[in-house]
Design an enzyme around this catalytic site. Structure first.
Site, mmCIF file in Angstrom:
data_model
loop_
_atom_site.group_PDB
_atom_site.id
_atom_site.type_symbol
_atom_site.label_atom_id
_atom_site.label_comp_id
_atom_site.label_asym_id
_atom_site.label_seq_id
_atom_site.Cartn_x
_atom_site.Cartn_y
_atom_site.Cartn_z
ATOM 1 N N ASP A 29 42.153 31.223 35.327
ATOM 2 C CA ASP A 29 42.726 32.190 36.255
ATOM 3 C C ASP A 29 43.231 33.368 35.430
ATOM 4 O OD1 ASP A 29 43.667 33.414 38.494
ATOM 5 O OD2 ASP A 29 44.935 31.765 39.157
ATOM 6 N N ASP B 299 38.266 36.810 39.396
ATOM 7 C CA ASP B 299 39.176 36.460 38.306
ATOM 8 C C ASP B 299 39.469 34.972 38.201
ATOM 9 O OD1 ASP B 299 40.475 36.485 40.728
ATOM 10 O OD2 ASP B 299 42.352 37.282 39.964
ATOM 11 N N GLU B 300 38.656 34.146 38.807
ATOM 12 C CA GLU B 300 38.964 32.716 38.848
ATOM 13 C C GLU B 300 37.681 31.906 38.898
ATOM 14 O OE1 GLU B 300 41.593 29.602 41.614
ATOM 15 O OE2 GLU B 300 41.134 31.628 42.330
#
Length: 502
Positions: free
Chosen positions: A11, A105-106
């Site tokens: 993350d 983003d993950e």
């Protein structure tokens, strides 16, 4: 469930805001809020400095401004975020063929499938190397969680925030989960959480003690069984490498409700063109055209039309969207419009009749619609006048004399620019007329300056020719959607710089 902590969850830390701080030296260490800046805008991401003031993602922007009036408020630069995301995903794919992106983003990674990790020591080593590589390539930080299942790996990365690594040892899961609130578990949202709270269940341990039969009675068979298994730390969900793209869509929310029917029609046509450009960049076509209208009273209407075959023709999509709009009453005003395409395919069945109609009407080819906004606007007597140049806060510009900079703000015919780059110190501020011929929009610079010897071993930086088809397009409302979780998000968390186990 596995016996080794070989599922990794990454993350990125306050991704949008961190990218803006890395790009703008004058904002490093300061409160930064990224999102829609209009009256109805919401926060996409807040830096950790802004979170101290109580600013969080999904908060109305007006509320954020009241809590942190001195923060820097910026319009998202999704082109930059997609480029950095592709760099990060490239590093993940080097670890394993099984990478499951959840957003820009993950992502989850199955380290065992890539032969990268097989026990606690090798998993920890892989996680530490990944964090170092991300910092070297992007200049940003990410938090890593390692565990024997996806659920636990995600919980571990939350504990690692910001910029840390947490590994959950197999055999310790029940003790770790027990005191956590039920909202920690996947699938427990506000409604389910409130329902469980009214039944006297607030922690995961109480969830397990309630028993499977009681949970089935409270929540239904499927949900009850699933939550009971997760309360016991059982999660057999595999890492899925590919997610089939289900839709491509764009939408805009307007600061002031649109009442003029002609304006609504023009907006729908513009959105249809943007949607087609997203469709083509993804190498896709689609059969079903979808129109979304949110009216003044917040009621949302969705209309769709299925064509004879898949298309990526802008004329066909515009015509279908216009037909769908005919059946929608917009008298009271419109606050949001969207156009999407579903039933996707990787080929096009040309609609020759629609193309012939477009040619007869003298419609321009799709390539002539290069931008999201028209270059000119019509005025009286058939003349044209240049459209007013827009300078979104935070976006990149270049001046022929002063070089690269970014927009601090604009209004009343003026635009204020701070001239600095990711590799310089804080720069000077200058103000220009919005129509200054020496000032023009620019592409973002890479967040990490590349040396010639790095070219063959590092992924290209933002502003290069590499692009990603991801969850967002060229504007805040552009979406290539494959999963509800594909939207970027930002959360606060604890953790620290040190590699640790709970």
């Amino acid at each position: 469930m596995r016996t080794a902590p070989t599922i990794l969850h990454l993350d990125m830390d306050a991704f949008f805001a961190s990218a803006e701080q890395a790009s703008k030296p004058s904002l490093r260490g300061k409160a930064v809020v990224v999102g829609g800046l209009g009256p109805r805008g919401v926060v996409a991401t807040a830096s950790y400095e802004a979170r101290v003031f109580g600013v969080n993602s999904a908060m109305p922007m007006a509320q954020a401004r009241r809590r942190a009036p001195n923060a820097a408020y910026l319009v998202p630069r999704f082109g930059l975020y997609r480029e950095v995301s592709e760099q990060v995903m490239g590093l993940l794919r080097a670890l394993s063929p099984l990478v499951e992106p959840l957003s820009l983003d993950e992502a989850f990674v199955d380290l065992e499938a890539g032969g990268t990790a097989w026990d606690e020591a090798s998993a920890r080593l892989a996680g530490a190397k990944l964090r170092a590589d991300i910092r070297a390539v992007t200049g940003l930080t990410g938090s890593v969680g390692l565990a024997a299942s996806k659920m636990l790996a995600k919980i571990a990365s939350e504990q690692a925030k910001p910029d840390g690594l947490v590994l959950i040892d197999p055999g310790t899961e029940r003790a770790l989960l027990g005191p956590m609130p039920v909202r920690t578990l996947p699938g427990v949202g506000p409604a389910t959480g409130d329902h469980l709270r009214r039944a006297g269940i607030t922690t995961v341990e109480e969830l397990a003690e309630a028993g499977e039969d009681e949970l089935v009675r409270l929540l239904g068979k499927a949900h009850g069984h699933a939550l009971f298994a997760m309360a016991l730390a059982h999660d057999e969900r595999p890492v899925v490498a590919e997610r089939e793209t289900k839709s491509v869509s764009v939408e805009d929310t307007y600061d002031v409700d649109i009442h003029d029917r002609v304006r609504v029609e023009l907006e729908v046509q513009r959105l249809a063109d943007r949607c087609v450009r997203r469709l083509r960049r993804a190498g896709l076509s689609g059969r079903t055209i979808v129109l979304k209208v949110r009216r003044y009273d917040f009621s949302t209407l969705t209309r769709s039309e299925t064509l004879r075959g898949p298309t990526d023709d802008p004329g066909v999509v515009r015509e279908a969207a216009a037909r769908l709009l005919e059946g929608v009453d917009t008298t009271g005003g419109v606050r949001l419009l969207g156009v999407g395409v579903t039933g996707l395919a990787d080929y096009t069945q040309e609609d020759l009749f629609a193309q012939a109609q477009a040619a007869a009407a003298g419609e321009p080819a799709a390539e002539e619609h290069a931008g999201d906004e028209p270059a000119e606007v019509a005025v009286a007597d058939g003349e044209t006048a240049p459209a007013e140049r827009r300078w979104p806060s935070g976006h990149d510009v270049r001046h022929t004399e002063f070089g690269h900079g970014w927009v601090q703000g604009s209004g009343l015919g003026r635009v204020t620019v701070r001239f600095e780059t990711p590799y310089s110190g804080p720069g000077r501020v200058r103000t220009f007329r919005t129509d200054d011929a020496q000032l023009e929009p620019a592409d973002p610079l890479p967040l990490v300056e590349r040396r010639p010897e790095d070219a063959d071993r590092l992924p290209p930086g933002p502003g290069s020719s590499v692009s990603a088809v991801g969850a967002h397009g060229s504007g805040p409302g552009d979406q290539v959607s494959s999963d509800p979780a594909s939207r970027p998000k930002s959360r606060s968390g604890g953790g620290g710089d040190a590699t640790s186990s709970p």
